[in-house]
Design an enzyme around this catalytic site. Sequence first.
Site, PDB file in Angstrom:
ATOM      1  N   ASP A  13      65.840   3.799   3.807  1.00 46.85           N
ATOM      2  CA  ASP A  13      65.072   3.048   4.816  1.00 46.85           C
ATOM      3  C   ASP A  13      64.447   3.945   5.878  1.00 46.85           C
ATOM      4  O   ASP A  13      64.343   3.567   7.052  1.00 46.85           O
ATOM      5  CB  ASP A  13      65.961   1.989   5.497  1.00 46.85           C
ATOM      6  CG  ASP A  13      66.581   1.043   4.485  1.00 46.85           C
ATOM      7  OD1 ASP A  13      65.924   0.755   3.478  1.00 46.85           O
ATOM      8  OD2 ASP A  13      67.722   0.594   4.722  1.00 46.85           O
ATOM      9  N   LYS A  16      59.867   5.400   3.531  1.00 44.17           N
ATOM     10  CA  LYS A  16      59.258   5.983   2.317  1.00 44.17           C
ATOM     11  C   LYS A  16      58.055   5.170   1.845  1.00 44.17           C
ATOM     12  O   LYS A  16      57.055   5.724   1.397  1.00 44.17           O
ATOM     13  CB  LYS A  16      60.304   6.060   1.182  1.00 44.17           C
ATOM     14  CG  LYS A  16      61.490   6.950   1.499  1.00 44.17           C
ATOM     15  CD  LYS A  16      62.520   6.935   0.400  1.00 44.17           C
ATOM     16  CE  LYS A  16      63.238   5.619   0.260  1.00 44.17           C
ATOM     17  NZ  LYS A  16      64.107   5.263   1.379  1.00 44.17           N
ATOM     18  N   GLY A  40      63.973  -1.359  -0.931  1.00 47.44           N
ATOM     19  CA  GLY A  40      63.053  -2.267  -0.242  1.00 47.44           C
ATOM     20  C   GLY A  40      62.092  -1.394   0.532  1.00 47.44           C
ATOM     21  O   GLY A  40      62.473  -0.781   1.527  1.00 47.44           O
ATOM     22  N   HIS A  41      60.873  -1.258   0.040  1.00 48.39           N
ATOM     23  CA  HIS A  41      59.894  -0.360   0.656  1.00 48.39           C
ATOM     24  C   HIS A  41      58.787  -1.200   1.291  1.00 48.39           C
ATOM     25  O   HIS A  41      58.073  -1.915   0.607  1.00 48.39           O
ATOM     26  CB  HIS A  41      59.323   0.604  -0.402  1.00 48.39           C
ATOM     27  CG  HIS A  41      60.359   1.536  -0.962  1.00 48.39           C
ATOM     28  ND1 HIS A  41      60.102   2.467  -1.931  1.00 48.39           N
ATOM     29  CD2 HIS A  41      61.681   1.681  -0.673  1.00 48.39           C
ATOM     30  CE1 HIS A  41      61.207   3.147  -2.198  1.00 48.39           C
ATOM     31  NE2 HIS A  41      62.179   2.675  -1.460  1.00 48.39           N
ATOM     32  N   GLN A 224      66.128   4.957  -2.053  1.00 50.21           N
ATOM     33  CA  GLN A 224      67.366   5.301  -1.334  1.00 50.21           C
ATOM     34  C   GLN A 224      67.193   6.641  -0.609  1.00 50.21           C
ATOM     35  O   GLN A 224      66.086   6.943  -0.171  1.00 50.21           O
ATOM     36  CB  GLN A 224      68.579   5.338  -2.294  1.00 50.21           C
ATOM     37  CG  GLN A 224      68.987   3.961  -2.810  1.00 50.21           C
ATOM     38  CD  GLN A 224      68.171   3.463  -3.979  1.00 50.21           C
ATOM     39  OE1 GLN A 224      68.014   4.153  -4.967  1.00 50.21           O
ATOM     40  NE2 GLN A 224      67.658   2.242  -3.900  1.00 50.21           N
TER      41      GLN A 224
HETATM   42  P1  GDP Z   1      61.908   2.607   3.016  1.00 55.30           P
HETATM   43  O1  GDP Z   1      62.973   1.908   2.240  1.00 55.30           O
HETATM   44  O2  GDP Z   1      62.221   4.049   3.235  1.00 55.30           O
HETATM   45  O3  GDP Z   1      60.532   2.407   2.446  1.00 55.30           O
HETATM   46  O4  GDP Z   1      61.906   1.956   4.455  1.00 55.30           O
HETATM   47  P2  GDP Z   1      62.003   0.370   4.790  1.00 55.30           P
HETATM   48  O5  GDP Z   1      60.712  -0.259   4.474  1.00 55.30           O
HETATM   49  O6  GDP Z   1      63.224  -0.213   4.199  1.00 55.30           O
HETATM   50  O7  GDP Z   1      62.277   0.434   6.346  1.00 55.30           O
HETATM   51  C1  GDP Z   1      61.428   1.107   7.223  1.00 55.30           C
HETATM   52  C2  GDP Z   1      60.920   0.091   8.257  1.00 55.30           C
HETATM   53  O8  GDP Z   1      60.330   0.780   9.320  1.00 55.30           O
HETATM   54  C3  GDP Z   1      59.845  -0.833   7.715  1.00 55.30           C
HETATM   55  O9  GDP Z   1      59.967  -2.070   8.349  1.00 55.30           O
HETATM   56  C4  GDP Z   1      58.552  -0.136   8.094  1.00 55.30           C
HETATM   57  O10 GDP Z   1      57.466  -1.046   8.251  1.00 55.30           O
HETATM   58  C5  GDP Z   1      58.936   0.444   9.426  1.00 55.30           C
HETATM   59  N1  GDP Z   1      58.297   1.710   9.797  1.00 55.30           N
HETATM   60  C6  GDP Z   1      57.939   2.776   9.022  1.00 55.30           C
HETATM   61  N2  GDP Z   1      57.513   3.784   9.802  1.00 55.30           N
HETATM   62  C7  GDP Z   1      57.616   3.351  11.080  1.00 55.30           C
HETATM   63  C8  GDP Z   1      57.358   3.959  12.360  1.00 55.30           C
HETATM   64  O11 GDP Z   1      56.972   5.112  12.480  1.00 55.30           O
HETATM   65  N3  GDP Z   1      57.611   3.174  13.456  1.00 55.30           N
HETATM   66  C9  GDP Z   1      58.069   1.896  13.382  1.00 55.30           C
HETATM   67  N4  GDP Z   1      58.280   1.213  14.498  1.00 55.30           N
HETATM   68  N5  GDP Z   1      58.310   1.317  12.206  1.00 55.30           N
HETATM   69  C10 GDP Z   1      58.105   2.040  11.083  1.00 55.30           C
HETATM   70  P1  IMO Z   2      65.571   2.103   0.053  1.00 52.96           P
HETATM   71  O1  IMO Z   2      64.859   2.642  -1.168  1.00 52.96           O
HETATM   72  C1  IMO Z   2      69.342   1.693   2.199  1.00 52.96           C
HETATM   73  C2  IMO Z   2      72.956   1.250  -0.239  1.00 52.96           C
HETATM   74  C3  IMO Z   2      73.694  -0.076  -0.165  1.00 52.96           C
HETATM   75  C4  IMO Z   2      75.108   0.405  -0.376  1.00 52.96           C
HETATM   76  C5  IMO Z   2      74.948   1.524  -1.400  1.00 52.96           C
HETATM   77  C6  IMO Z   2      75.190   1.094  -2.845  1.00 52.96           C
HETATM   78  O2  IMO Z   2      64.978   0.868   0.597  1.00 52.96           O
HETATM   79  O3  IMO Z   2      65.773   3.177   1.057  1.00 52.96           O
HETATM   80  P2  IMO Z   2      73.771  -0.361  -4.580  1.00 52.96           P
HETATM   81  O4  IMO Z   2      73.324  -1.767  -4.524  1.00 52.96           O
HETATM   82  O5  IMO Z   2      72.671   0.632  -4.740  1.00 52.96           O
HETATM   83  O6  IMO Z   2      74.862  -0.136  -5.584  1.00 52.96           O
HETATM   84  O7  IMO Z   2      74.454  -0.091  -3.139  1.00 52.96           O
HETATM   85  O8  IMO Z   2      73.605   1.967  -1.275  1.00 52.96           O
HETATM   86  N1  IMO Z   2      71.520   1.145  -0.598  1.00 52.96           N
HETATM   87  C7  IMO Z   2      70.525   1.329   0.273  1.00 52.96           C
HETATM   88  N2  IMO Z   2      70.542   1.533   1.609  1.00 52.96           N
HETATM   89  N3  IMO Z   2      68.169   1.679   1.531  1.00 52.96           N
HETATM   90  C8  IMO Z   2      68.133   1.505   0.191  1.00 52.96           C
HETATM   91  O9  IMO Z   2      67.006   1.643  -0.536  1.00 52.96           O
HETATM   92  C9  IMO Z   2      69.349   1.273  -0.491  1.00 52.96           C
HETATM   93  N4  IMO Z   2      69.665   1.022  -1.793  1.00 52.96           N
HETATM   94  C10 IMO Z   2      70.997   0.963  -1.838  1.00 52.96           C
HETATM   95  O10 IMO Z   2      73.517  -0.687   1.089  1.00 52.96           O
HETATM   96  O11 IMO Z   2      75.611   0.986   0.800  1.00 52.96           O
HETATM   97 MG    MG Z   3      64.239   0.243   2.405  1.00 55.24          MG
END
Ligand code: GDP
Ligand code: IMO
Ligand code: MG
Length: 423
Positions: A13, A16, A40-41, A224
């Site tokens: 998170d 990415k 979840g991207h 991840q």
């Molecule tokens: P990922 O799994 O690495 O793709 O990240 P996620 O989407 O799960 O979580 C990142 C969150 O931060 C999302 O809600 C993005 O829209 C948000 N985001 C990404 N870059 C920035 C930033 O520079 N500032 C803020 N405030 N939000 C950001």
């Molecule tokens: P993105 O790509 C954050 C964490 C789960 C748990 C552990 C194992 O959005 O960054 P699983 O269901 O994979 O067997 O869970 O890994 N986890 C993540 N945490 N971002 C993710 O993906 C994750 N995918 C799995 O919360 O701790």
């Molecule tokens: Mg994510």
Amino acid sequence: MQSLAIIGSQWGDEGKGKITDLLGAKCDVVVRYQGGNNAGHTIIVGDKKIVLHLIPSGVLHSHCVSVIGHGVVFDPEAFAKELKTVEGAGITLTRENLKISENCSIITFYNKLLDGQREAKGPVKIGTTGKGIGPCYEDKISRKGIKLKDIFDLENLKQKLAANLIEKEALFKNLYQCEYPSVDEEAARLFELGHAIKQFATDTFSFLDKSVSENKKVLYEGAQGVLLDIDYGTYPFVTSSSTSCGGVYTGAGVPGKTINEVLGITKAYTTRVGEGPFPTELFDSTGEFIQNKGHEFGATTGRKRRCGWLDLPLLKYTVKASNLTSIALTKLDILSGMDELKVCYAYEYNGEKIDCAYPGIDLSKVKPLYKDLTPFKDEFKTDSLSGELESYIKEIETFIGIPVGIIAYGPERSEIKFRKDYF
Ligand code: GDP
Ligand code: IMO
Ligand code: MG
């Protein structure tokens, strides 16, 4: 540069999706190579928010081919849902712009059930996403897995599912005492879901081999983060795939191909969803403030993300573990305007001071040592950054020995500054 891997450098998170979307605009191919819909991207375009779990984050660019490599664990039901989301955003997916390896491992209902039962009743709670990821990879490694190509032939599918269920049945009946679908029911469900997927199923190995030979620009989108890697991560509180750069070679299916650079996506603080040690976790109002301001809720499960200061010993380790060549520092806007700004620069562990979280260190027993930095108050309205923010960035670069190539200060596409050229 012809190829770049995007890797989460913490516990996931880090942003990415946003960075892949932006760099994807400059590429011909974007590839997911491990994990599944535990990811979840998030991509924000104007007032639209799209959360992708399985489909690569280059999909919003019509010239980009999205590839799901054989290292991915693939839930056909989750895919069907996501296809609708993407089509709802006005994107048409065809066999030309979406290619799914016919050797992806299928997440069956049995895998999801086992994941849920273990989390609810088993001896160790990992805090998984409940998507059946671990059990599916177990099936693959134990050579009992169902591959995507298997779901297109009903009779073959029934045979494979029957062999797959034999051992699990003992667990469902005797240990967990839960209901589960018959082989015929599960086969019918997967076969039905297969109709919509068949057109995308192909030999992605040959497609990527040709793309690389033709000098196409390829972006590998990790899911991840390195600290969740099955080998390099904080075992057992990890996911079940190779999330670090090594996973690209086996999971996309590009052995022997060169990856020019590895970009580690790094949140300016640290978050973690699920169980496991977290040295810099904040349990006070500062942690709550970051959690609220950063909207730190999981994009897949909606769970609250635990929050803490940036942990440089962990980052130094992930730089080594995934051969990072630069990082993107995201969510700087969340730290801007805070009264205090700290980074962890070392741990006290067994009476020693260490500055890199090498494997073997029990992270639940380290004492993080913090450095107070001058807080920054940037509003990011001009191109220049305050001296305080430049110092924060310099502090990180000096510590990890690689450049901060990108800074991000908001979720939208425009809220980014490139300090280095990519593609
Ligand atoms: P990922 O799994 O690495 O793709 O990240 P996620 O989407 O799960 O979580 C990142 C969150 O931060 C999302 O809600 C993005 O829209 C948000 N985001 C990404 N870059 C920035 C930033 O520079 N500032 C803020 N405030 N939000 C950001
Ligand atoms: P993105 O790509 C954050 C964490 C789960 C748990 C552990 C194992 O959005 O960054 P699983 O269901 O994979 O067997 O869970 O890994 N986890 C993540 N945490 N971002 C993710 O993906 C994750 N995918 C799995 O919360 O701790
Ligand atoms: Mg994510």
